[in-house]
Design a protein around this motif. Sequence first.
Motif, PDB file in Angstrom:
ATOM      1  N   GLY A 493       0.789  -1.224   0.000  1.00  0.00           N
ATOM      2  CA  GLY A 493       0.000   0.000   0.000  1.00  0.00           C
ATOM      3  C   GLY A 493       0.816   1.266   0.000  1.00  0.00           C
ATOM      4  N   SER A 505      -7.142   5.925  -1.553  1.00  0.00           N
ATOM      5  CA  SER A 505      -7.299   4.507  -1.261  1.00  0.00           C
ATOM      6  C   SER A 505      -7.129   4.285   0.235  1.00  0.00           C
ATOM      7  CB  SER A 505      -6.259   3.692  -2.032  1.00  0.00           C
ATOM      8  OG  SER A 505      -6.496   3.773  -3.428  1.00  0.00           O
ATOM      9  N   LYS A 509      -3.218  -0.453   3.090  1.00  0.00           N
ATOM     10  CA  LYS A 509      -3.674  -1.632   2.370  1.00  0.00           C
ATOM     11  C   LYS A 509      -3.086  -1.620   0.967  1.00  0.00           C
ATOM     12  CE  LYS A 509      -8.068  -2.106   4.834  1.00  0.00           C
ATOM     13  NZ  LYS A 509      -9.553  -2.221   4.686  1.00  0.00           N
ATOM     14  N   PRO A 511      -3.070  -2.802  -3.182  1.00  0.00           N
ATOM     15  CA  PRO A 511      -4.048  -2.573  -4.246  1.00  0.00           C
ATOM     16  C   PRO A 511      -5.235  -3.532  -4.139  1.00  0.00           C
ATOM     17  CG  PRO A 511      -1.813  -2.649  -5.115  1.00  0.00           C
ATOM     18  CD  PRO A 511      -1.722  -3.109  -3.693  1.00  0.00           C
ATOM     19  N   SER A 512      -6.390  -3.043  -4.509  1.00  0.00           N
ATOM     20  CA  SER A 512      -7.601  -3.861  -4.451  1.00  0.00           C
ATOM     21  C   SER A 512      -7.567  -4.933  -5.530  1.00  0.00           C
ATOM     22  CB  SER A 512      -8.837  -2.971  -4.635  1.00  0.00           C
ATOM     23  OG  SER A 512     -10.001  -3.750  -4.745  1.00  0.00           O
ATOM     24  N   SER A 513      -8.190  -6.054  -5.221  1.00  0.00           N
ATOM     25  CA  SER A 513      -8.296  -7.122  -6.212  1.00  0.00           C
ATOM     26  C   SER A 513      -9.404  -6.849  -7.221  1.00  0.00           C
ATOM     27  CB  SER A 513      -8.563  -8.457  -5.505  1.00  0.00           C
ATOM     28  OG  SER A 513      -9.774  -8.371  -4.744  1.00  0.00           O
ATOM     29  N   GLN A 514     -10.289  -5.887  -6.918  1.00  0.00           N
ATOM     30  CA  GLN A 514     -11.360  -5.516  -7.837  1.00  0.00           C
ATOM     31  C   GLN A 514     -10.817  -4.557  -8.893  1.00  0.00           C
ATOM     32  OE1 GLN A 514     -13.975  -4.131  -4.515  1.00  0.00           O
ATOM     33  NE2 GLN A 514     -15.520  -5.424  -5.520  1.00  0.00           N
ATOM     34  N   HIS A 517     -13.949  -0.339  -8.301  1.00  0.00           N
ATOM     35  CA  HIS A 517     -14.813  -0.400  -7.132  1.00  0.00           C
ATOM     36  C   HIS A 517     -15.049   1.003  -6.602  1.00  0.00           C
ATOM     37  CE1 HIS A 517     -10.837  -0.229  -5.278  1.00  0.00           C
ATOM     38  NE2 HIS A 517     -11.417   0.125  -4.134  1.00  0.00           N
ATOM     39  N   ILE A 519     -15.660   3.377  -3.065  1.00  0.00           N
ATOM     40  CA  ILE A 519     -15.533   3.458  -1.615  1.00  0.00           C
ATOM     41  C   ILE A 519     -16.271   4.691  -1.119  1.00  0.00           C
ATOM     42  CG2 ILE A 519     -13.317   2.253  -1.595  1.00  0.00           C
ATOM     43  CD1 ILE A 519     -11.939   4.947  -1.177  1.00  0.00           C
ATOM     44  N   THR A 531      -8.121  -0.228 -10.737  1.00  0.00           N
ATOM     45  CA  THR A 531      -6.828  -0.822 -10.394  1.00  0.00           C
ATOM     46  C   THR A 531      -6.375  -1.735 -11.524  1.00  0.00           C
ATOM     47  OG1 THR A 531      -7.447  -0.798  -8.054  1.00  0.00           O
ATOM     48  CG2 THR A 531      -5.554  -2.147  -8.678  1.00  0.00           C
ATOM     49  N   GLU A 533      -3.117  -4.286 -12.351  1.00  0.00           N
ATOM     50  CA  GLU A 533      -1.915  -4.915 -11.800  1.00  0.00           C
ATOM     51  C   GLU A 533      -0.750  -4.793 -12.772  1.00  0.00           C
ATOM     52  OE1 GLU A 533      -0.467  -9.242  -9.995  1.00  0.00           O
ATOM     53  OE2 GLU A 533      -2.506  -8.945 -10.745  1.00  0.00           O
ATOM     54  N   VAL A 543      -3.119   2.664  -9.960  1.00  0.00           N
ATOM     55  CA  VAL A 543      -4.449   2.981  -9.456  1.00  0.00           C
ATOM     56  C   VAL A 543      -4.868   4.345  -9.995  1.00  0.00           C
ATOM     57  CG1 VAL A 543      -5.876   3.327  -7.404  1.00  0.00           C
ATOM     58  CG2 VAL A 543      -4.015   1.651  -7.367  1.00  0.00           C
TER      59      VAL A 543
END
Length: 747
Positions: A493, A505, A509, A511-514, A517, A519, A531, A533, A543
């Motif tokens: 993170g 973000s 944490k 990066p999100s796996s989604q 998304h 928030i 996001t 990869e 991101v």
Amino acid sequence: MSLLGGIRPPIAVLSVLLLALAGITALTLGRAGQEAVPKAVKTSQQHFAEDGAIALRASIDESVTDLTRSAELFSAGDPVPADAVLDKIGSVYQKWMGTAVVEISSGKLLAARGENLPLTAIDRGGLADKDGLAPRMVRMENGETRLLSFALLTWKGQPQQLLVASSSLRFPGISLGKVRAIAVVDEGGDVLSTDGIPGPEQVDSDRERAEVKQADGQLKSFAATAAKKSRTHPIMAKEPGSGGFAGVSGSLTGDRYLGQRAVAGYANLAGSEPGESTAATRLGLSVVAMVPVAEDPTAKSDSAFGLFAAGALLLIGGLTVYLLVRTVQRPLIRLFLEGRRLTRGDLGRPVSVPRHGEAARIGAALERLRRQLTGEPAAPQERRGRRGGLGSRTLIAVCAVLLLAWSAPLLLLLNRAGDSVDVPQQMVSDQRERTNTLTDRVRRALNEGHADLTSVASLIGDRTEASDMTKVLESTLNQHTRYKSLYVLDADGKVLAKAGGDPRSPSGKGPSSQLIHVIDEGSKEPVIIGTAEMQGRQGAAVVGEFRIEFLNSLLKRPGLGEVRVVDTKHRVIGANTGYLEFEDLPGGRLEELAEKSAEKTGPDQSVTPRGVLYRDSGDLKIAAAAPFDGGGAARALGWTVVSWQPVAGLAIPEYTYQNRTVLAGMLGITAAAACLGWLHIVVVRPLRHLADQAEALADGDRRTVLYPRHHDEVGAVTRSLELIRQQLPTGTQRKRDGATAGLAGRN
């Protein structure tokens, strides 16, 4: 007399206004009957074509921007083989039908993917010009038209290379329904591509072939007309005060088609702001959308009500003007003449006293003053003030009531559109299809954003220097307005590089796996995060935070009413008007509509956009909902676009009739209030004040000077009374004259 003062101008203006209003009423209400094809349906086809033009323009500009940005990012790094360039581009973007890399100096084809491109049509010598890399249209051997986009690949010490991509001129994600056809038209009126009309080989019967031929001919006729109209300047093509679409658009009515009337809308490719020029707008393309519309065989225009209302206004207006002239204007002019006669010394004839109101009081006072000037005794029957009869204020009120008796029923009662309004089914269908098109546009925009992030992640590759990564992020942020901030996160993170605003973000944490998304961090707006990869970087990712204004700008469509984007819990994420973060939809019906549209049905478990007409105690509303459908990173969001608008705001005959009736009533009340108010301020109030002064003067008040308020008839009578006051003996003079007479008698 002053130009705007006096008794005559208000009455004359009132006469002209009432006469003009009678003519307007007869013409507008007489022509407000049902139309064979309502104007609302024609306007809806215009908006449909505008949606197509916006989608096509955005698709072309996005394609050019993506190709240019990709080439710039490749050029910023180490030299890459042509095959590797095309493979990386193809893995990120699936929008192009063919791509190729050509060496500019020799014309050698270095690599190619997809369909064969007409590279011989490219003028390699003109690439150095200002518009050398502008996209251009070419005709393929099979007769189809392709749009070629270009970008330069430049590495130090190597020959320049040209990156070429081809795309079709078809509409991305346009929902046509069952019978609609849409086409792309060039400046000469030639149809470059069509959707919605099957080819002759796709139909079996002769009747169907004839219908296809007829539809194709009608569409070409519309295309030629639309191309001609699209060349008009947007300011000259629009009605004054109209907004919305920045380009040229309109509607056309053609011949019968499939047993119904063919109606089309057209719009040229224009920028999001007036006067804005983009790669797509410079192509000179237009969009034509055609649909068969059922005509109302009972439609007719009934002028009886308009003629009756106009006749009633002429009668009431004539009576009103007669009362004003007979009871206010003539008596005041008579007083003006009598006062001027007395000031000239003509005292032999009695004053002609009006019968009613303030004019009678002033006339009686003038007669008493005449007797005082001549030394005659007061008449036995003479009464102070003569207050009998109607005053001027009462007469003005009577005239106002007469005009209100005509205006109020039109304003409040007559020609009301109730629950039985006939709303064309085409309007409900258009609301549904346009909402579905808008849903696809939002989904594609988010998918494009995630594809950009994937492209950035791929181009950053194994760069570890923060300055190198920041340079790539800033380049992407400057070329795309959809992002609020871009940054690179490692698996823990930690922010390795960033561009734009501060990251939002969740701290600490990775990066999100989604892929995409939302928030809710308690701010004024939702935070949409994408996001991508980075391969081989041990969980690091690029991101991007989307600007909520970018999402809301996609929802601004003329003629679609209020639009909301909601999540799976029906909480509002974005809108085209003001809203609160994660608020609920207004009303249970809309939530139910959104829930039903998201239900998966059929063997393929697909979702279906829905449109419905709500009738609720005279409040009619068209609503539609369309969920995300199709591939890409945004599909997992499960969002739904909901739109609704009141039927009363549409140009449907019943509402047009009601609105024109209400307008006539409002104009009548406005004319009456303006002219009668003018008359009361300029004439009646000064006249009442003058009556009190005249009676006081006749009763012996010789010390009060009379000043005229206006240079009009009332002012002239005031000046006459002042001159008479100056001629009358004061109390001191009377005493002095009496004393002189007594001394003379004693002598």
